[in-house]
Write an enzyme that holds these catalytic residues in place. Sequence first.
Site, PDB file in Angstrom:
ATOM      1  N   GLU A   1     -61.169  11.131  63.500  1.00 19.30           N
ATOM      2  CA  GLU A   1     -60.428   9.877  63.720  1.00 19.30           C
ATOM      3  C   GLU A   1     -59.313   9.755  62.697  1.00 19.30           C
ATOM      4  O   GLU A   1     -59.517  10.142  61.539  1.00 19.30           O
ATOM      5  CB  GLU A   1     -61.376   8.681  63.601  1.00 19.30           C
ATOM      6  CG  GLU A   1     -62.452   8.694  64.678  1.00 19.30           C
ATOM      7  CD  GLU A   1     -63.396   7.477  64.614  1.00 19.30           C
ATOM      8  OE1 GLU A   1     -63.120   6.518  63.876  1.00 19.30           O
ATOM      9  OE2 GLU A   1     -64.408   7.499  65.340  1.00 19.30           O
TER      10      GLU A   1
ATOM     11  N   HIS B   1     -61.989   2.964  67.867  1.00 24.19           N
ATOM     12  CA  HIS B   1     -63.077   2.520  66.975  1.00 24.19           C
ATOM     13  C   HIS B   1     -63.029   0.993  66.778  1.00 24.19           C
ATOM     14  O   HIS B   1     -62.898   0.487  65.661  1.00 24.19           O
ATOM     15  CB  HIS B   1     -63.017   3.239  65.625  1.00 24.19           C
ATOM     16  CG  HIS B   1     -64.343   3.270  64.914  1.00 24.19           C
ATOM     17  ND1 HIS B   1     -64.759   4.324  64.165  1.00 24.19           N
ATOM     18  CD2 HIS B   1     -65.359   2.369  64.841  1.00 24.19           C
ATOM     19  CE1 HIS B   1     -65.954   4.069  63.643  1.00 24.19           C
ATOM     20  NE2 HIS B   1     -66.339   2.873  64.055  1.00 24.19           N
TER      21      HIS B   1
HETATM   22  N1  LIG Z   1     -68.281   1.545  67.062  1.00 25.22           N
HETATM   23  C1  LIG Z   1     -68.434   0.809  65.983  1.00 25.22           C
HETATM   24  O1  LIG Z   1     -67.502   0.209  65.476  1.00 25.22           O
HETATM   25  C2  LIG Z   1     -69.776   0.667  65.367  1.00 25.22           C
HETATM   26  C3  LIG Z   1     -70.681   1.711  65.445  1.00 25.22           C
HETATM   27  N2  LIG Z   1     -71.897   1.587  64.851  1.00 25.22           N
HETATM   28  C4  LIG Z   1     -72.815   2.710  65.043  1.00 25.22           C
HETATM   29  O2  LIG Z   1     -73.794   2.359  66.037  1.00 25.22           O
HETATM   30  C5  LIG Z   1     -74.969   3.128  65.845  1.00 25.22           C
HETATM   31  C6  LIG Z   1     -76.210   2.252  65.957  1.00 25.22           C
HETATM   32  O3  LIG Z   1     -76.206   1.272  64.923  1.00 25.22           O
HETATM   33  P1  LIG Z   1     -77.445   0.246  64.696  1.00 25.22           P
HETATM   34  O4  LIG Z   1     -78.034  -0.127  66.000  1.00 25.22           O
HETATM   35  O5  LIG Z   1     -76.962  -0.780  63.751  1.00 25.22           O
HETATM   36  O6  LIG Z   1     -78.435   1.203  63.936  1.00 25.22           O
HETATM   37  P2  LIG Z   1     -80.027   1.097  63.832  1.00 25.22           P
HETATM   38  O7  LIG Z   1     -80.375   1.894  62.644  1.00 25.22           O
HETATM   39  O8  LIG Z   1     -80.496  -0.304  63.915  1.00 25.22           O
HETATM   40  O9  LIG Z   1     -80.528   1.885  65.139  1.00 25.22           O
HETATM   41  C7  LIG Z   1     -80.383   3.268  65.322  1.00 25.22           C
HETATM   42  C8  LIG Z   1     -81.551   3.740  66.186  1.00 25.22           C
HETATM   43  O10 LIG Z   1     -81.366   5.123  66.492  1.00 25.22           O
HETATM   44  C9  LIG Z   1     -82.660   5.728  66.471  1.00 25.22           C
HETATM   45  N3  LIG Z   1     -82.525   7.169  66.307  1.00 25.22           N
HETATM   46  C10 LIG Z   1     -82.440   7.913  65.171  1.00 25.22           C
HETATM   47  N4  LIG Z   1     -82.354   9.221  65.481  1.00 25.22           N
HETATM   48  C11 LIG Z   1     -82.403   9.302  66.838  1.00 25.22           C
HETATM   49  C12 LIG Z   1     -82.379  10.383  67.762  1.00 25.22           C
HETATM   50  N5  LIG Z   1     -82.303  11.659  67.345  1.00 25.22           N
HETATM   51  N6  LIG Z   1     -82.430  10.101  69.079  1.00 25.22           N
HETATM   52  C13 LIG Z   1     -82.520   8.819  69.528  1.00 25.22           C
HETATM   53  N7  LIG Z   1     -82.571   7.751  68.693  1.00 25.22           N
HETATM   54  C14 LIG Z   1     -82.515   7.994  67.371  1.00 25.22           C
HETATM   55  C15 LIG Z   1     -83.386   5.044  65.324  1.00 25.22           C
HETATM   56  O11 LIG Z   1     -84.790   5.157  65.446  1.00 25.22           O
HETATM   57  C16 LIG Z   1     -82.917   3.606  65.498  1.00 25.22           C
HETATM   58  O12 LIG Z   1     -83.815   2.865  66.300  1.00 25.22           O
HETATM   59  C17 LIG Z   1     -74.779   3.809  64.493  1.00 25.22           C
HETATM   60  O13 LIG Z   1     -74.354   5.136  64.720  1.00 25.22           O
HETATM   61  C18 LIG Z   1     -73.661   3.020  63.833  1.00 25.22           C
HETATM   62  O14 LIG Z   1     -72.970   3.785  62.878  1.00 25.22           O
HETATM   63  C19 LIG Z   1     -72.295   0.456  64.206  1.00 25.22           C
HETATM   64  C20 LIG Z   1     -71.436  -0.615  64.106  1.00 25.22           C
HETATM   65  C21 LIG Z   1     -70.102  -0.569  64.651  1.00 25.22           C
HETATM   66  O1  LIG Z   2     -64.518  -1.242  61.843  1.00 23.66           O
HETATM   67  C1  LIG Z   2     -65.188  -0.671  60.989  1.00 23.66           C
HETATM   68  O2  LIG Z   2     -65.153  -0.931  59.786  1.00 23.66           O
HETATM   69  C2  LIG Z   2     -66.160   0.410  61.452  1.00 23.66           C
HETATM   70  C3  LIG Z   2     -67.452  -0.178  61.919  1.00 23.66           C
HETATM   71  C4  LIG Z   2     -68.514   0.827  61.961  1.00 23.66           C
HETATM   72  O3  LIG Z   2     -68.415   1.823  62.634  1.00 23.66           O
HETATM   73  C5  LIG Z   2     -69.698   0.592  61.139  1.00 23.66           C
HETATM   74  O4  LIG Z   2     -69.870  -0.523  60.625  1.00 23.66           O
HETATM   75  O5  LIG Z   2     -70.505   1.534  60.994  1.00 23.66           O
END
Ligand SMILES: NC(=O)C1=CN([C@@H]2O[C@H](COP(=O)(O)OP(=O)(O)OC[C@H]3O[C@@H](n4cnc5c(N)ncnc54)[C@H](O)[C@@H]3O)[C@@H](O)[C@H]2O)C=CC1
Ligand SMILES: O=C(O)CCC(=O)C(=O)O
Length: 527
Positions: free
Chosen positions: A259, A278
């Site tokens: 990115e 993103h």
């Molecule tokens: N696009 C964006 O701006 C954002 C992206 N994210 C991303 O979203 C994702 C999820 O975040 P949260 O729900 O807060 O995290 P979380 O930690 O609450 O949930 C992640 C889940 O994935 C599971 N997991 C771990 N390894 C796995 C595997 N090999 N196969 C299937 N499941 C597995 C875990 O057991 C957990 O339940 C993360 O990658 C985070 O970085 C988070 C916030 C913003």
């Molecule tokens: O907008 C951002 O700061 C990125 C969010 C994100 O991917 C995260 O919180 O893990």
Amino acid sequence: MPKVLVSDPIDPSGIDLLGQVAQVDVKTKLSPEELIQIIPEYDALMIRSGTQVTEAVIEAATQLKIIGRAGVGVDNVDVPTATKKGIVVVNSPEGNTIAAAEHALALMLSLSRHIPDANQSVKAGKWERKKFTGVEVYKKTLGVVGLGKIGSHVATVARAMGMKLLAYDPFLSQERAEQLGCRLVELDFLFQESDYITLHLPKTPETQNLVNAETLGKMKSTARIINCARGGIIDEDALGKALESGQIAAAALDVYASEPLGDSPLCHLEQDIILTPHLGASTEEAQTNVAVDVAEQIRDVLLGLPARSAVNIPGLRPDVLEKLKPYMLLAETLGNLVGQLAGGRIESLDVRLQGELASNDSQPIVVAALKGLLSPALRERVNYVNAGIEAKDRGIRVVETRDASVRDYSGSIQLSAKGPSETRSVTGAILGEDELRITNIDDFPINVVPTRHMLLTVHRDMPGIIGQIGSQLGSFNVNIASMQVGRKMVRGSAVMVLSLDDPLPEGVLSEITNVEGIRDAYIVNLQ
Ligand SMILES: NC(=O)C1=CN([C@@H]2O[C@H](COP(=O)(O)OP(=O)(O)OC[C@H]3O[C@@H](n4cnc5c(N)ncnc54)[C@H](O)[C@@H]3O)[C@@H](O)[C@H]2O)C=CC1
Ligand SMILES: O=C(O)CCC(=O)C(=O)O
């Protein structure tokens, strides 16, 4: 007054809050060299995902006490180096959960109704109603990969829209999935049966390219996939090919292997694909949440108080922390190890404090053990504050026991994790001031310094077996740093722990499992 550097665009609410206790300098778009040059002046650094806080930055940061990441992922911070230098790293594990979940849902509906293309077409003066006939999500099957905070919210909303839910999450209990109305299934089944697949798992070495040519090949030709988690979980080349060949119907991505995305082949696909830059966390509400959450923690640390969401150093009074730190690190390391040996769906964790430790406050040690246990699944999302809650949500029962009579070491910790089929246990102690040792694995006495990359085998104690494993590793150019064997009786069963200089390449484990006499082999990666 302490000085705070804000090196990425942060919501003003967080900056105002910090301004009450510190001099705040907002300097965005710094080059790595500029950051290294000015960082020695600062007591705190506040970032989003743009700033790379590398080892060189941290080494130059002679005054720094805290790094605050206004968001979840701390992939852009060298956390081990920060920990070594006693710098607290904090994040906001929940501030943008709803925003990211809603973005995934928005992408799912946009894919179904061709919203971005239809919008462009009308703006180009056209009126193409037939071309943009969509499909309904009602009664369709949504496969959620990763049923954590964001995945759970997506599932809850999708269920309310009348969707059927499948989920794959190797670290989640059946009970929790059922509470969310999801059927917990294997990954292959999810890929075969889902009309929509949405990814909400962390990027780890295990999840890199989880969606590849083979998994895409299992999807229905009408299926659509959404990635709002992390770039690199989908192999972008394979996705492009699957869209071009009609193997799958459509995709929507918010995150990319590299990115900003730039001029990627994905931008030139004729097929249905939606790309956003993103934006998952980019809502006014989420940006206020994460900025205030992290600014409050920076303020507290600058005032000498504990931080509530530290990913590396727990929020305890400094005198208590100083005394317990080695044991907490030991508990976290043992938790991480026993979780990897037990393999995922843990039903209960028994934390046994032995020797002098038996009379101590057990709470920080139990929490550290749970943090270690959950970190392969949750990575930086689990911290010393939420580890207990996360364990409870996942249906993990925690039992504490004490035994002051064990006197092999002045204090030792034994963890036993019960998985669906067996219970695994590990014990460790502190030597001298702060040297960690693993002293027992599944009742086999051993004396191992925990290291980052390890190979563990359970095997028959017979001549030649150690040599064969050494040669196998040598043939893959893997260097062994140290080796320890533990056994209960001569020519019975034994465990061997090898510390390796590098991660084990793919394929080595199956070669090792094929060696005669090997009963089980595990790759263990400790932080
Ligand atoms: N696009 C964006 O701006 C954002 C992206 N994210 C991303 O979203 C994702 C999820 O975040 P949260 O729900 O807060 O995290 P979380 O930690 O609450 O949930 C992640 C889940 O994935 C599971 N997991 C771990 N390894 C796995 C595997 N090999 N196969 C299937 N499941 C597995 C875990 O057991 C957990 O339940 C993360 O990658 C985070 O970085 C988070 C916030 C913003
Ligand atoms: O907008 C951002 O700061 C990125 C969010 C994100 O991917 C995260 O919180 O893990």
